[in-house]
Scaffold this active site. Structure first.
Site, short mmCIF file in Angstrom:
data_model
loop_
_atom_site.label_atom_id
_atom_site.label_comp_id
_atom_site.label_asym_id
_atom_site.label_seq_id
_atom_site.Cartn_x
_atom_site.Cartn_y
_atom_site.Cartn_z
N GLY A 351 0.84 -1.19 0.00
CA GLY A 351 0.00 0.00 0.00
C GLY A 351 0.88 1.23 0.00
N GLY A 353 0.80 5.13 1.60
CA GLY A 353 0.08 6.05 2.47
C GLY A 353 0.76 7.39 2.48
N GLY A 354 0.34 8.19 3.45
CA GLY A 354 0.88 9.53 3.56
C GLY A 354 2.37 9.54 3.81
N PHE A 355 2.88 8.49 4.43
CA PHE A 355 4.29 8.51 4.78
C PHE A 355 5.17 7.82 3.76
CE2 PHE A 355 2.14 8.89 8.90
CZ PHE A 355 2.66 10.11 9.27
N VAL A 358 4.61 0.98 1.21
CA VAL A 358 4.92 -0.15 2.08
C VAL A 358 5.02 -1.40 1.21
CG1 VAL A 358 4.25 -1.43 4.12
CG2 VAL A 358 3.52 0.93 3.85
N LYS A 373 8.58 -0.14 5.12
CA LYS A 373 7.97 1.15 4.79
C LYS A 373 9.06 2.08 4.30
CE LYS A 373 4.50 2.78 7.28
NZ LYS A 373 3.31 3.44 6.74
N ASP A 469 -1.55 9.64 15.00
CA ASP A 469 -2.31 9.34 13.78
C ASP A 469 -3.15 8.08 13.94
OD1 ASP A 469 -3.26 9.87 11.31
OD2 ASP A 469 -1.49 9.23 10.20
#
Ligand SMILES: *[C@@H]1O[C@H](CO)[C@@H](O)[C@H](O)[C@H]1NC(C)=O
Ligand SMILES: *[C@@H]1O[C@H](CO)[C@@H](O)[C@H](O)[C@H]1NC(C)=O
Ligand SMILES: *[C@@H]1O[C@H](CO)[C@@H](O)[C@H](O)[C@H]1NC(C)=O
Ligand SMILES: *[C@@H]1O[C@H](CO)[C@@H](O)[C@H](O)[C@H]1NC(C)=O
Ligand SMILES: *[C@@H]1O[C@H](CO)[C@@H](O)[C@H](O)[C@H]1NC(C)=O
Ligand SMILES: *[C@@H]1O[C@H](CO)[C@@H](O)[C@H](O)[C@H]1NC(C)=O
Length: 626
Positions: A351, A353-355, A358, A373, A469
C-alpha cells in the site's frame, strides 16, 4: 649475346648420344624445352611451377631426352653437378606438403606414382619401384612410415620413399667460428641447392643456402652412394613434386647442370621473381587468434562483472554515522531489504500512504516476513533525533503494537522494517461494502486491543509516546484478527523535518482535535480525540467524514451526537450488523466515542479510564453537550 639456354638447346638436340659434356643453365625457364606432366607448368614470367594451388596432385619436369650417365668404356656412373633455386610457398603458414625432389629416372612415365608423401615418384604397393629412380628429396613432411627424421629435411631416395640417408635442412656458415644454421624449406623464400656426385669417391653431396648466401664449403648431406650399380646407362634428369591435403606451391626459378664437371653458377639477377602471395594465417594461427579473442572477451566479462560489482557496491552502500553505532542491532542493511522486497517491486507493494510506500518482504537467511515502509525524507534535519526516537519506540513491546524491527537509512530515504500483518488494515473490513465484514465481537476485541496499546503508549512507559495518527487505516490485523496499532511516532518525522514551523499540523482530517489546529501541539489528549473518532468508525462502519452523506450526516460525530440527542443513539450503528450486536457494548462504545471526541480536551477521559470503562471496571461518565 647468344643466350646460353638457346645454345644448350642446340647442343642437346645434336648430341643426345655423346652426352659426356652436357652442360646447361636456365636462369628462368621462359625458353626451356622441358617435358612437363601432372599439374606442372611454366608460368608466363618463366617460373617452373611444379605444383600450383591444387590439392592431392603431382607434377614433373624432365629434360625431354635421357642423358648418358655412364662411361661407355668402364660402365661407371659419371660425375655430375647441378644447381637450382627453388621456393616452397604454403597457403597456410604451418600446414603444408610435401616437397620437391631432384630426380634421375630411367622412365618418365610416372603415372603409377602417388602424390603426397610419395612425392609423385613412388607408390604404396611395393617399397621398391621397378623404375630405376635416384632422387634427392627436399621433404617438408615427416612421414614416420618412411623413417623421416623431421618435417624439414634433405634425403637420398633410391627406388623407395625411404631415404638411404638424410639430414636436417641446414647450411654451413662461417659466422661464429663456423657451424650449421637451420634453414626452413617452406619459408617461401628462394633457396639454392647444389647436388654433386664424384665418381672417384662415390660421394653424393647436397648443399643448401639461402639465395643471398654464397655456396657453403661444407655440404648439408654427404653420403656414400655408388650410383654405378643404381642407374642404367641412360637416365632422364629433372624434378618431381607433389601436394597432399594442404595447398602448397612448389617453384623452381633457375637450374644449371653439367655432366663430368661443375655446373655453371646461376645468374641471380636474371631469375624470374616469385609471385607475391604470402602465406596466409593457418589453422594454428586461427586458433591463436580465437584464443586471443576469447581472452579479450573474458577480460571484458571480468571488467563488466567488476563494474557491476562496484555499481552494486555503490547501490547498496550504507550511510553510516558514528551516532548510529549504538543502534547496530536495529539497523538493517539496504542490500537485505532490497533482496527481501525483490528490489522494491510493485508486486510486493502492500500500500501507499501519507508517509510512503509499504512493501512486503521476506528477509534473506531467516525467511521472516516483514513489511518495509519506504519513508521519503529529503531533509537531513532532525533525522538523528527521529531515528533515536524510532529506535527507542522500537524497544516498546506490546501485543497490540505492530513491532518495529529496525530501520535502514540511505541518502534521502529511510526504511522502516515492521512485523508483517497478514490481514492488512482494519479499514478494509469496515467501509464501502467490505468483502469480509467483522462481527461485533471481533470489533469489540479490536477496540479493546487498540485501547490497551494506546494506554501502554501514554502511560505504560517511562515517557509519554504520542501516536498522532490513530485511525482505522493505521490499525492492522494480525493472523488472529487482533487489532495492532501501527505507524506510531511516525508523525514526529514531519515535526522534526519541518523544523521551527511548529504550527504544521499532522494527523488525518476528521481525527484532528480542535485544539491541535490552533496550537499544533500533539498531546495524549489529541490522541484520545482521534481514538474517539476510531470508536465511532468501528461502531458505525463509516469514515469520520463521508462526503456522500447528506449535509447533516456528513460529519460522523455530529450524526451520532444527533442520534444521542434524539435519544436513539443505537440508530447510528453500522446498519450492516443488523441485530448481531450486544446492545450494552454498542451503546457504550458509541457514547465513549462521543466522550473521547469531545471538543473540550479536559472533558476527554484519559486512556487509563477508557480501558477501565471498556472492561466495565468503571462507569461511563455522563456525556455533556459541550
Ligand atoms: C671413360 O673411362 C675411360 C677410362 O677410364 C676414360 O678414358 C674416358 O675419358 C672416360 N669417358 C668419360 C666420358 O668420362
Ligand atoms: C606401383 O608402381 C609399380 C611400378 O613401379 C607398378 O608396377 C604398380 O602397379 C604400382 N602399384 C599401384 C597400386 O599403382
Ligand atoms: C635445428 O633443427 C634441429 C632439428 O629440428 C634442432 O634440433 C636444432 O635445435 C635446430 N638448431 C637451431 C640453431 O635452431
Ligand atoms: C663432397 O663433400 C666432401 C666433404 O666436404 C668433399 O671432400 C668432396 O670433395 C665433395 N665431393 C664433391 C663431388 O664435391
Ligand atoms: C661401384 O660399384 C662398382 C660395381 O658395381 C665397382 O666396380 C666400383 O668400384 C664401385 N665404386 C665405388 C666408388 O665404390
Ligand atoms: C649420411 O649423412 C651424414 C651427414 O652428411 C654423413 O655424415 C654420413 O656419413 C652419411 N652416411 C653414409 C652411410 O654415407
Amino acid at each position: 649475346m647468344f643466350p646460353k639456354s638457346m645454345f644448350f638447346f642446340l647442343i642437346l638436340t645434336l648430341t643426345t648420344a655423346s652426352a659426356e659434356d652436357v652442360d646447361f643453365t636456365y636462369n628462368g625457364f621462359g625458353a626451356a624445352k622441358l617435358r612437363l606432366d601432372g599439374i606442372t607448368e611454366i608460368t608466363p614470367n618463366g617460373i617452373l611451377m611444379l605444383t600450383d594451388t591444387r590439392r592431392a596432385a603431382k607434377g614433373h619436369a624432365f629434360l625431354p631426352t635421357p642423358l648418358r650417365f655412364k662411361n661407355s668404356t668402364t660402365g661407371e656412373a659419371l660425375s655430375f653437378s647441378t644447381s637450382f633455386i627453388f621456393a616452397i610457398i604454403p597457403k597456410y603458414i604451418d600446414l603444408y606438403g610435401h616437397g620437391i625432389a631432384f630426380v634421375l629416372a630411367h622412365s618418365v612415365d610416372l603415372s603409377y606414382a602417388f602424390p603426397s608423401q610419395f612425392l609423385g615418384l613412388f607408390n604404396s604397393s611395393s617399397s621398391d619401384s621397378t623404375n630405376q629412380i635416384v632422387a634427392i628429396e627436399f621433404d617438408t613432411n615427416m612421414n614416420p612410415e618412411f623413417g623421416d627424421i623431421d618435417n624439414n629435411h634433405v634425403g637420398i631416395d633410391v627406388r623407395s620413399p625411404k631415404s638411404i640417408n638424410s639430414s636436417h635442412a641446414a647450411y654451413f656458415t662461417n659466422d661464429n667460428g663456423g657451424g650449421f644454421k637451420n634453414l626452413s624449406l617452406v619459408s617461401g623464400k628462394p633457396i639454392q641447392a647444389w647436388i654433386e656426385y664424384g665418381h672417384l669417391d662415390g660421394l653424393l653431396n647436397v648443399t643448401l643456402a639461402p639465395i643471398d648466401v654464397a655456396k657453403p664449403g661444407v655440404p648439408c648431406l654427404s653420403s656414400k652412394v655408388n650410383l654405378s650399380s643404381l642407374i642404367s646407362d641412360y637416365m632422364y634428369v629433372g624434378f618431381s613434386s607433389s601436394v597432399g591435403t594442404f595447398i602448397t606451391s612448389h617453384y623452381i626459378l633457375g637450374w644449371s647442370f653439367k655432366l663430368n664437371g661443375r655446373a655453371q653458377a646461376l645468374d641471380l639477377s636474371r631469375l624470374p621473381s616469385l609471385p607475391q602471395i604470402g602465406p596466409k594465417l593457418s589453422l594454428e594461427s586461427w586458433k591463436i587468434g580465437l584464443l586471443i579473442i576469447v581472452a579479450i572477451l573474458f577480460i571484458l566479462l571480468v571488467l563488466i562483472c567488476m563494474i557491476f560489482l562496484v555499481k552494486s557496491k555503490i547501490k547498496f552502500r550504507e550511510v553510516f554515522e558514528d551516532w548510529e553505532l549504538e543502534y547496530g542491532p536495529q539497523r538493517f542493511c539496504y542490500k537485505d531489504l532490497f533482496l527481501a522486497t525483490k528490489g522494491f517491486r510493485d508486486q510486493h507493494l502492500l500500500g501507499a500512504g501519507g508517509f510512503g510506500r509499504v512493501y512486503k518482504g521476506v528477509l534473506p537467511d531467516t525467511d521472516i516476513q516483514v513489511a518495509v515502509k519506504q519513508v521519503s525524507q529529503e531533509s537531513r534535519q532532525g533525522v538523528r533525533e527521529f531515528i533515536a526516537e524510532i529506535v527507542s519506540i522500537g524497544r516498546l513491546r506490546h501485543r497490540n503494537l505492530v513491532q518495529l524491527l529496525g530501520y535502514c537509512r540511505r541518502k534521502g530515504e529511510l526504511l522502516l522494517v515492521y512485523e508483517f500483518m497478514p490481514n492488512g488494515s482494519l479499514d478494509k473490513y469496515l467501509f464501502n461494502q467490505p468483502k469480509l465484514m467483522l462481527s461485533w465481537g471481533q470489533r469489540f476485541q479490536i477496540i479493546k486491543g487498540v485501547a490497551s496499546a494506546l494506554y501502554y503508549l501514554h502511560e505504560g512507559w517511562e515517557k509519554v509516546v504520542v501516536h498522532r495518527d490513530i485511525k482505522a487505516s493505521n490499525i492492522l490485523l494480525d493472523d488472529q484478527m487482533n487489532g495492532r496499532l501501527g505507524d506510531f511516532g511516525l508523525a514526529r518525522l514531519y515535526d522534526h523535518g519541518t523544523g521551527p514551523q511548529k504550527a504544521h499540523v499532522v494527523g488525518s482530517l476528521g481525527y484532528l482535535a480542535p485544539e491541535l489546529t490552533k496550537t499544533g501541539k500533539a498531546t495524549a489528549s489529541t490522541d484520545v480525540f482521534a481514538f474517539g473518532g476510531f470508536l465511532l468508525e468501528v461502531a458505525c462502519g463509516r469514515r469520520p467524514i463521508d462526503r456522500r452523506a447528506s449535509e447533516e450526516d456528513m460529519v460522523l460525530v455530529d450524526k451520532v451526537l444527533g442520534c444521542w440527542k434524539a435519544g436513539m443513539i443505537l440508530e447510528a450503528r453500522d446498519p450492516n450488523l443488523g441485530s448481531e450486536y450486544i446492545v450494552e457494548e454498542m451503546e457504550m462504545v458509541l457514547k465513549l466515542g462521543l466522550l473521547c471526541s469531545h471538543p473540550n480536551c479536559s472533558s476527554r477521559p484519559p486512556m487509563g479510564l477508557v480501558m477501565r470503562i471498556l472492561e466495565r471496571d468503571a462507569p461511563l461518565p455522563e456525556v455533556s453537550e459541550d
